[in-house]
Design a protein around this motif. Structure first.
Motif, PDB file in Angstrom:
ATOM      1  N   SER A  20       0.813  -1.212   0.000  1.00 34.67           N
ATOM      2  CA  SER A  20       0.000   0.000   0.000  1.00 34.67           C
ATOM      3  C   SER A  20       0.848   1.264   0.000  1.00 34.67           C
ATOM      4  CB  SER A  20      -0.946   0.007   1.199  1.00 34.67           C
ATOM      5  OG  SER A  20      -0.236   0.053   2.421  1.00 34.67           O
ATOM      6  N   ALA A  21       2.025   1.211   0.639  1.00 37.63           N
ATOM      7  CA  ALA A  21       2.894   2.386   0.654  1.00 37.63           C
ATOM      8  C   ALA A  21       3.328   2.745  -0.753  1.00 37.63           C
ATOM      9  CB  ALA A  21       4.115   2.125   1.538  1.00 37.63           C
ATOM     10  N   GLY A  22       3.658   1.709  -1.556  1.00 38.61           N
ATOM     11  CA  GLY A  22       4.038   1.965  -2.934  1.00 38.61           C
ATOM     12  C   GLY A  22       2.894   2.531  -3.741  1.00 38.61           C
ATOM     13  N   VAL A  23       1.687   2.011  -3.504  1.00 38.36           N
ATOM     14  CA  VAL A  23       0.510   2.515  -4.204  1.00 38.36           C
ATOM     15  C   VAL A  23       0.261   3.969  -3.841  1.00 38.36           C
ATOM     16  CG1 VAL A  23      -1.989   2.281  -4.416  1.00 38.36           C
ATOM     17  CG2 VAL A  23      -0.552   0.241  -4.389  1.00 38.36           C
ATOM     18  N   ALA A  24       0.362   4.299  -2.547  1.00 37.15           N
ATOM     19  CA  ALA A  24       0.116   5.674  -2.092  1.00 37.15           C
ATOM     20  C   ALA A  24       1.148   6.631  -2.680  1.00 37.15           C
ATOM     21  CB  ALA A  24       0.153   5.726  -0.565  1.00 37.15           C
ATOM     22  N   GLY A  25       2.413   6.227  -2.643  1.00 34.29           N
ATOM     23  CA  GLY A  25       3.463   7.078  -3.197  1.00 34.29           C
ATOM     24  C   GLY A  25       3.278   7.302  -4.684  1.00 34.29           C
ATOM     25  N   ARG A  26       2.895   6.236  -5.406  1.00 33.35           N
ATOM     26  CA  ARG A  26       2.713   6.364  -6.850  1.00 33.35           C
ATOM     27  C   ARG A  26       1.520   7.254  -7.181  1.00 33.35           C
ATOM     28  NH1 ARG A  26       4.744   3.281 -10.945  1.00 33.35           N
ATOM     29  NH2 ARG A  26       6.496   3.135  -9.489  1.00 33.35           N
ATOM     30  N   LEU A  27       0.486   7.237  -6.343  1.00 34.32           N
ATOM     31  CA  LEU A  27      -0.658   8.110  -6.570  1.00 34.32           C
ATOM     32  C   LEU A  27      -0.214   9.570  -6.567  1.00 34.32           C
ATOM     33  CD1 LEU A  27      -4.149   7.775  -4.959  1.00 34.32           C
ATOM     34  CD2 LEU A  27      -2.999   9.977  -4.920  1.00 34.32           C
ATOM     35  N   ILE A  28       0.636   9.933  -5.618  1.00 30.00           N
ATOM     36  CA  ILE A  28       1.133  11.303  -5.561  1.00 30.00           C
ATOM     37  C   ILE A  28       2.037  11.595  -6.750  1.00 30.00           C
ATOM     38  CG2 ILE A  28       2.562  12.915  -4.240  1.00 30.00           C
ATOM     39  CD1 ILE A  28       1.521  11.661  -1.701  1.00 30.00           C
ATOM     40  N   GLU A  29       2.924  10.657  -7.071  1.00 34.16           N
ATOM     41  CA  GLU A  29       3.806  10.842  -8.228  1.00 34.16           C
ATOM     42  C   GLU A  29       2.995  11.098  -9.495  1.00 34.16           C
ATOM     43  OE1 GLU A  29       6.583   7.739  -8.894  1.00 34.16           O
ATOM     44  OE2 GLU A  29       7.499   7.871  -6.913  1.00 34.16           O
ATOM     45  N   ASP A  30       1.944  10.311  -9.697  1.00 35.68           N
ATOM     46  CA  ASP A  30       1.125  10.464 -10.902  1.00 35.68           C
ATOM     47  C   ASP A  30       0.478  11.842 -10.958  1.00 35.68           C
ATOM     48  OD1 ASP A  30       1.798   7.896 -11.606  1.00 35.68           O
ATOM     49  OD2 ASP A  30      -0.122   7.000 -11.027  1.00 35.68           O
ATOM     50  N   ALA A  31       0.017  12.323  -9.801  1.00 37.10           N
ATOM     51  CA  ALA A  31      -0.622  13.644  -9.770  1.00 37.10           C
ATOM     52  C   ALA A  31       0.372  14.746 -10.106  1.00 37.10           C
ATOM     53  CB  ALA A  31      -1.241  13.881  -8.390  1.00 37.10           C
ATOM     54  N   ILE A  32       1.587  14.623  -9.562  1.00 42.04           N
ATOM     55  CA  ILE A  32       2.617  15.641  -9.824  1.00 42.04           C
ATOM     56  C   ILE A  32       3.086  15.573 -11.269  1.00 42.04           C
ATOM     57  CG2 ILE A  32       4.921  16.427  -9.172  1.00 42.04           C
ATOM     58  CD1 ILE A  32       2.517  16.849  -7.136  1.00 42.04           C
ATOM     59  N   GLU A  33       3.271  14.347 -11.761  1.00 42.26           N
ATOM     60  CA  GLU A  33       3.712  14.186 -13.152  1.00 42.26           C
ATOM     61  C   GLU A  33       2.694  14.793 -14.114  1.00 42.26           C
ATOM     62  OE1 GLU A  33       5.516  10.703 -16.105  1.00 42.26           O
ATOM     63  OE2 GLU A  33       4.298  10.134 -14.366  1.00 42.26           O
ATOM     64  N   ALA A  34       1.412  14.631 -13.806  1.00 43.46           N
ATOM     65  CA  ALA A  34       0.370  15.193 -14.675  1.00 43.46           C
ATOM     66  C   ALA A  34       0.469  16.715 -14.740  1.00 43.46           C
ATOM     67  CB  ALA A  34      -1.015  14.766 -14.170  1.00 43.46           C
ATOM     68  N   ILE A  35       0.752  17.351 -13.613  1.00 43.11           N
ATOM     69  CA  ILE A  35       0.901  18.811 -13.594  1.00 43.11           C
ATOM     70  C   ILE A  35       2.113  19.232 -14.416  1.00 43.11           C
ATOM     71  CG2 ILE A  35       1.461  20.785 -12.111  1.00 43.11           C
ATOM     72  CD1 ILE A  35      -0.228  19.439  -9.919  1.00 43.11           C
ATOM     73  N   VAL A  36       3.221  18.536 -14.229  1.00 40.05           N
ATOM     74  CA  VAL A  36       4.450  18.870 -14.955  1.00 40.05           C
ATOM     75  C   VAL A  36       4.241  18.715 -16.460  1.00 40.05           C
ATOM     76  CG1 VAL A  36       6.848  18.187 -15.321  1.00 40.05           C
ATOM     77  CG2 VAL A  36       5.929  18.283 -12.995  1.00 40.05           C
TER      78      VAL A  36
END
Length: 281
Positions: free
Chosen positions: A141-157
């Protein structure tokens, strides 16, 4: 918490659960593979080193189920294999020397006795609950949670049209490097480095996350922007770690700290930093 600032307390109210509840009875490809491997072990006529060596040769990808039989998580099995056989891949270790692998699992963890005691046994409901209660059912779950944030930031970039690189170590002062989940325009020539730290569960990984962001702050050039997006309800049980993380922003050692609810502000700050560096016209 009485001594915490209103700003910190306000941040806490914006933390949200990042991972969905996992139904322990739901099927999955991994669960199916484990059941099939277990059925294969059940069907063996006997358990001894020769039989298990042949089983490992025939089913090298299922070796991790032998780790489960002796109480090893996949991550721990990988680390132990790396130390013993020079590879974290159980399939490769099995293909290279199945006999040595079985001998090691037996001498170090009592594999043969564990299999003989456990296979074909009838388990009660209490046994199932005990297994869930003493295992890491949500370890991923930690990996899933971290990736959720990464995906959101990557989308903005991506939406801003900025060049970037994901997951690595960015170069800072004196050639020293620090961890980054995203660097703009690249790790080697980072002008902006972003940390994405999301946890719904608690534990030492939150302390490690604070250490990583601290390392980013320690190696940064003065002109490099360090931003951290930190969310997840796990922080509520690790207030000491959260306060250390928040202090990095409060003392301006990093340039911004954001929950997912703050992504509009993150976007504005990121765009401003990018314009200052001439990455956006």
């Amino acid at each position: 918490m009485a001594d915490d600032s209103p700003e910190l307390l306000g941040y806490l109210t914006r933390l949200q659960r990042l991972t969905a509840h996992i139904d322990p009875t739901a099927d999955s490809p991994q669960a199916t593979a484990i059941r099939q491997a277990g059925a294969s072990l059940d069907a063996l006529p006997t358990i001894d080193a020769v039989v298990m060596t042949d089983w490992v040769k025939d089913q090298p990808r299922d070796v991790y189920t032998l780790g489960l039989a002796v109480g090893l998580s996949q991550e721990k099995l990988k680390n132990l294999l790396k130390a013993e056989f020079g590879t974290a891949s159980w399939a490769k270790a099995a293909t290279d020397d199945a006999e040595a692998l079985v001998a090691w699992l037996d001498s170090e963890f009592g594999l043969l006795d564990a299999l003989a005691a456990q296979r074909n046994r009838t388990y009660a409901f209490g046994d199932i609950l005990a297994a869930r209660g003493t295992s890491r059912q949500t370890a991923s779950s930690a990996g899933v949670a971290g990736r959720l944030i990464e995906d959101a930031i990557e989308a903005i970039v991506k939406d801003l049209g900025l060049p970037y690189e994901m997951r690595g170590r960015f170069v800072g002062r004196n050639g020293d490097t620090g961890p980054a989940d995203l660097a703009i325009p690249s790790m080697a020539s980072a002008l902006i480095a972003v940390a994405c730290k999301g946890f719904d569960s608690t534990g030492s990984k939150l302390t490690a996350a604070v250490s990583e962001v601290t390392e980013m702050a320690n190696v940064r050039f003065a002109h490099q922007y360090i931003l951290a997006v930190v969310d997840g309800i796990g922080w509520l049980s690790r207030m000491g770690d959260f306060r250390r993380m928040y202090a990095l922003a409060e003392t301006r050692r990093i340039d911004g700290l954001y929950a997912l609810a703050d992504l509009d502000r993150f976007r504005v700050d990121l765009e401003t930093a990018a314009r200052r560096h001439g990455l956006l016209s």
